[in-house]
Design a protein around this motif. Structure first.
Motif, PDB file in Angstrom:
ATOM      1  N   PHE A  21       0.726  -1.148  -0.029  1.00  9.36           N
ATOM      2  CA  PHE A  21      -0.131  -0.067  -0.028  1.00  9.36           C
ATOM      3  C   PHE A  21       1.055   1.154   0.001  1.00  9.36           C
ATOM      4  O   PHE A  21       1.832   1.409   0.552  1.00  9.36           O
ATOM      5  N   ARG A  22       0.502   2.222  -0.803  1.00 10.08           N
ATOM      6  CA  ARG A  22       1.129   3.540  -0.863  1.00 10.08           C
ATOM      7  C   ARG A  22       0.399   4.596  -0.809  1.00 10.08           C
ATOM      8  O   ARG A  22      -1.014   4.556  -1.152  1.00 10.08           O
ATOM      9  N   ARG A  23       0.681   5.781  -0.210  1.00 10.56           N
ATOM     10  CA  ARG A  23      -0.318   6.907  -0.423  1.00 10.56           C
ATOM     11  C   ARG A  23      -0.327   7.494  -1.751  1.00 10.56           C
ATOM     12  O   ARG A  23      -1.401   8.275  -1.998  1.00 10.56           O
ATOM     13  N   ILE A  24       0.667   7.512  -2.508  1.00  9.91           N
ATOM     14  CA  ILE A  24       0.548   8.009  -3.827  1.00  9.91           C
ATOM     15  C   ILE A  24       0.083   6.849  -4.897  1.00  9.91           C
ATOM     16  O   ILE A  24       1.006   5.797  -5.071  1.00  9.91           O
ATOM     17  N   HIS A  25      -1.044   6.729  -5.391  1.00  4.83           N
ATOM     18  CA  HIS A  25      -1.454   5.864  -6.099  1.00  4.83           C
ATOM     19  C   HIS A  25      -1.101   6.321  -7.604  1.00  4.83           C
ATOM     20  O   HIS A  25      -1.266   6.860  -8.530  1.00  4.83           O
ATOM     21  N   VAL A  26      -0.170   5.099  -7.990  1.00  5.31           N
ATOM     22  CA  VAL A  26       0.722   5.345  -9.377  1.00  5.31           C
ATOM     23  C   VAL A  26      -0.215   5.331 -10.446  1.00  5.31           C
ATOM     24  O   VAL A  26       0.045   6.532 -11.306  1.00  5.31           O
ATOM     25  N   PRO A  27      -1.062   4.543 -10.627  1.00  5.13           N
ATOM     26  CA  PRO A  27      -2.067   4.697 -11.915  1.00  5.13           C
ATOM     27  C   PRO A  27      -2.587   6.061 -11.876  1.00  5.13           C
ATOM     28  O   PRO A  27      -2.493   6.618 -12.964  1.00  5.13           O
ATOM     29  N   PHE A  28      -3.274   6.455 -10.822  1.00  4.98           N
ATOM     30  CA  PHE A  28      -3.778   7.765 -10.836  1.00  4.98           C
ATOM     31  C   PHE A  28      -3.061   8.795 -11.242  1.00  4.98           C
ATOM     32  O   PHE A  28      -3.199   9.934 -11.912  1.00  4.98           O
ATOM     33  N   HIS A  29      -1.675   8.838 -10.439  1.00  7.58           N
ATOM     34  CA  HIS A  29      -0.547   9.784 -10.592  1.00  7.58           C
ATOM     35  C   HIS A  29      -0.200   9.956 -12.182  1.00  7.58           C
ATOM     36  O   HIS A  29      -0.202  11.097 -12.830  1.00  7.58           O
ATOM     37  N   LEU A  30      -0.177   8.800 -12.600  1.00  6.47           N
ATOM     38  CA  LEU A  30       0.203   8.927 -14.006  1.00  6.47           C
ATOM     39  C   LEU A  30      -0.751   9.395 -14.989  1.00  6.47           C
ATOM     40  O   LEU A  30      -0.457  10.187 -16.016  1.00  6.47           O
ATOM     41  N   LEU A  31      -1.963   9.138 -14.700  1.00  6.72           N
ATOM     42  CA  LEU A  31      -3.131   9.798 -15.654  1.00  6.72           C
ATOM     43  C   LEU A  31      -3.219  11.265 -15.454  1.00  6.72           C
ATOM     44  O   LEU A  31      -3.385  11.949 -16.295  1.00  6.72           O
ATOM     45  N   SER A  32      -3.000  11.538 -14.096  1.00  7.49           N
ATOM     46  CA  SER A  32      -3.168  13.092 -13.910  1.00  7.49           C
ATOM     47  C   SER A  32      -1.935  13.876 -14.635  1.00  7.49           C
ATOM     48  O   SER A  32      -2.327  14.791 -15.303  1.00  7.49           O
ATOM     49  N   LEU A  34       6.051  16.222 -10.099  1.00  9.04           N
ATOM     50  CA  LEU A  34       6.181  16.763  -8.458  1.00  9.04           C
ATOM     51  C   LEU A  34       5.075  17.374  -8.137  1.00  9.04           C
ATOM     52  O   LEU A  34       4.479  17.043  -6.912  1.00  9.04           O
ATOM     53  N   GLY A  35       4.369  18.151  -8.769  1.00 10.76           N
ATOM     54  CA  GLY A  35       3.233  18.856  -8.299  1.00 10.76           C
ATOM     55  C   GLY A  35       2.000  18.006  -8.043  1.00 10.76           C
ATOM     56  O   GLY A  35       1.253  18.122  -7.139  1.00 10.76           O
ATOM     57  N   THR A  36       1.721  17.124  -9.020  1.00 14.31           N
ATOM     58  CA  THR A  36       0.531  16.170  -8.726  1.00 14.31           C
ATOM     59  C   THR A  36       0.794  15.210  -7.757  1.00 14.31           C
ATOM     60  O   THR A  36      -0.321  14.723  -7.040  1.00 14.31           O
ATOM     61  N   ALA A  37       2.018  14.809  -7.646  1.00 12.78           N
ATOM     62  CA  ALA A  37       2.289  13.809  -6.585  1.00 12.78           C
ATOM     63  C   ALA A  37       2.059  14.742  -5.074  1.00 12.78           C
ATOM     64  O   ALA A  37       1.618  14.136  -3.968  1.00 12.78           O
ATOM     65  N   ILE A  38       2.634  15.864  -4.870  1.00 11.48           N
ATOM     66  CA  ILE A  38       2.346  16.706  -3.764  1.00 11.48           C
ATOM     67  C   ILE A  38       0.958  17.028  -3.262  1.00 11.48           C
ATOM     68  O   ILE A  38       0.196  16.843  -2.368  1.00 11.48           O
ATOM     69  N   ILE A  39       0.102  17.290  -4.358  1.00 10.97           N
ATOM     70  CA  ILE A  39      -1.358  17.375  -4.268  1.00 10.97           C
ATOM     71  C   ILE A  39      -1.997  16.001  -3.578  1.00 10.97           C
ATOM     72  O   ILE A  39      -2.683  15.959  -2.876  1.00 10.97           O
ATOM     73  N   GLN A  40      -1.460  14.754  -4.485  1.00 14.04           N
ATOM     74  CA  GLN A  40      -2.258  13.513  -4.082  1.00 14.04           C
ATOM     75  C   GLN A  40      -1.766  13.090  -2.707  1.00 14.04           C
ATOM     76  O   GLN A  40      -2.602  12.814  -1.876  1.00 14.04           O
ATOM     77  N   TYR A  41      -0.558  13.549  -2.445  1.00  9.60           N
ATOM     78  CA  TYR A  41      -0.103  13.218  -1.011  1.00  9.60           C
ATOM     79  C   TYR A  41      -0.785  13.943  -0.015  1.00  9.60           C
ATOM     80  O   TYR A  41      -1.043  13.576   1.210  1.00  9.60           O
ATOM     81  N   LEU A  42      -1.068  15.260  -0.334  1.00 12.22           N
ATOM     82  CA  LEU A  42      -1.633  16.170   0.795  1.00 12.22           C
ATOM     83  C   LEU A  42      -2.879  15.871   0.999  1.00 12.22           C
ATOM     84  O   LEU A  42      -3.586  15.815   2.124  1.00 12.22           O
TER      85      LEU A  42
END
Length: 478
Positions: free
Chosen positions: A156-167, A217-225
């Motif tokens: 389990f990760r806080r950053i969902h990789v498929p959603f992150h890449l689609l974003s 970086l920006g989309t990862a930070i948004i998803q993490y927050l």
């Protein structure tokens, strides 16, 4: 555009950070050396240092190259002319070489991470006592349920990789942020049809790296927050939920990631038993919510359930001895089909180890006493617990220590606790593929596939290790 001076500064920064990385790798290796109980610097120690250093070096190269690409995008794009590509051809070749090196080294680091996490020792301690006095009547389903939940959260990760890449693809291809990387001084996100028809400009590979890095970086930070601020608070924290499940199931977990180092999750139910009907479960939780029962913490009137363990040779030797009894039997007899005999040995080995660990946590064994304390500031900074022997009236110096783990350091055995390394690897993969192909879609697809392979390997090896080390049959791990 002073490229010569700029290139020299980049090499200076890269060399300086690599030197600092070597110091960090030395500290990490020293901590591993101590936790592993080694007394001399041998080949495995040097190999561990090399792996630590290569992992840090890959991150250093990546951060420097990403920073340089953003610098080019901000400052050199304004100076772009027809001679830009010819002037920067040598620098872009260096870029390509460094990205290849960074990608390979980070991939090796992730393989090392997976191997570390899938070779830990782990055991589920069952505190449940039989109502009839016969230990054979204690249900094993609670243990199997907790084991399956642990198996689920391993990747389990806080950053969902498929959603992150689609974003990322949405911003780069739909919002057209990709056009920022055009080999031109202007930025036109939505060009007119006539401009598109007459446009002969190509993309600059370094500009593409800078643009993609900022979006990643920006989309990862948004998803993490979003996960930290909203999801974790309003929907559920998987780690906290798992610890709550341990308490409800009356199951504790001991995890040894090194020979003399590990973690302990205290899941002993404050109600004494958990194998009850649904009415009693609801009433027990209600009494607990009203503070009408004991607390879930290991110490009296405390709520701390997560601890870092530092154990001595005596404890480790006894743990290995009890665990080995089962594998000494099945090892030379793998081809035998005596299922009943094998399961009898399995059950007896499980019970012996479970009794020993229960007695250890209860401090019922004078030889195996332990002391609980908070970690010092330096211990938190270096993520290393210093050896301190405390005088014990029972058995001389007490060197079995439990440190309260408020920072949840134990998640280092899960993908959850290695989010930074995994995110950097995903980002390096994306940027590396785009640098050699100039195709963001292809970069996203390959990044997704490589991440899927890493998750598959972690799940497969983790499930096999979990079955082997907890004595839970692999067929019961879903």
């Amino acid at each position: 555009m002073d490229l010569e001076n700029h290139t020299r500064n980049v090499w200076i920064v890269l060399g300086t950070l690599s030197g600092l990385g070597m110091i960090v790798a030395t500290i990490q290796t020293w901590a591993w050396f101590s936790k592993s109980g080694k007394e001399i610097i041998d080949l495995p120690t040097l190999g561990k240092f090399l792996l630590h250093f290569l992992g840090i070096l890959s991150t250093v190269i990546f951060l420097v190259m990403a920073g340089v690409s953003v610098w080019w995008l901000i400052f050199f794009k304004k100076q772009y002319d027809s001679t830009f590509e010819s002037k920067t051809s040598s620098q872009q070749n260096i870029f390509k070489i460094l990205f290849i090196v960074s990608f390979i080294l980070k991939t090796v680091d992730i393989i090392h991470l997976i191997l570390r996490q899938t070779t830990i020792d782990i055991f589920f301690i069952d505190w449940e006592r039989s109502k009839t006095g016969d230990s054979n009547t204690v249900s094993a389903w609670r243990t199997y349920f907790v084991a399956n939940e642990f198996n689920e959260i391993q990747t389990f990760r806080r950053i969902h990789v498929p959603f992150h890449l689609l974003s990322v693809l949405f911003f780069l291809k739909v919002i057209n942020l990709e056009n920022i990387a055009l080999a031109d001084t202007d930025i036109i996100l939505f060009p007119s049809s006539s401009f598109t028809a007459n446009c002969t400009m190509e993309y600059n590979s370094v500009f593409r790296i800078g643009t993609a890095f900022l979006v990643l970086l920006g989309t990862a930070i948004i998803q993490y927050l979003f996960y930290i601020i909203f999801y974790q608070r309003l929907i559920g924290d998987k780690i906290i939920n798992f610890i709550d499940l341990c308490s409800v199931s009356n199951i504790s977990i001991i995890i040894l990631d090194q020979i003399y180092h590990g973690y302990y999750i205290h899941g002993r139910s404050p109600h004494g038993i958990s194998d009850v009907n649904i009415k009693d479960i609801i009433m027990n939780l209600e009494r607990e919510s009203r503070s009408m029962s004991g607390t879930r913490g290991l110490q009296a009137n405390s709520i701390e359930q997560i601890f870092i363990m530092k154990i001595n040779k005596t404890f480790r030797a006894q743990y290995d001895l009890l665990f080995r009894q089962y594998y000494d039997y099945i090892g030379p007899r793998r081809k035998r089909k005596d299922i009943e005999r094998r399961t009898d040995i399995l059950f007896q080995s499980y019970q012996n180890l479970n009794r020993f660990l229960c007695a250890y946590i209860d401090r019922s064994l004078p030889t195996y006493q332990y002391f609980i304390r908070n970690r010092y500031l330096l211990e938190k900074i270096f993520n290393y617990e210093f050896q301190t022997s405390l005088n014990s009236g029972l058995s001389g110096n007490m060197d079995n220590l439990l440190f309260i783990d408020n920072e949840k350091i134990f998640t280092k055995i899960l993908f959850y606790g290695e989010e930074n390394s995994l995110f950097i690897w995903n980002t390096i993969t994306f940027l590396f593929i785009d640098f050699i192909s100039s195709n963001y879609v292809l970069a996203a697809i390959i990044t997704f596939l490589l991440n899927l392979i890493a998750v598959g390997l972690r799940n497969s090896f983790g499930r096999r290790n979990l079955s082997k080390k907890t004595l839970v049959p692999r067929e019961l791990l879903i």
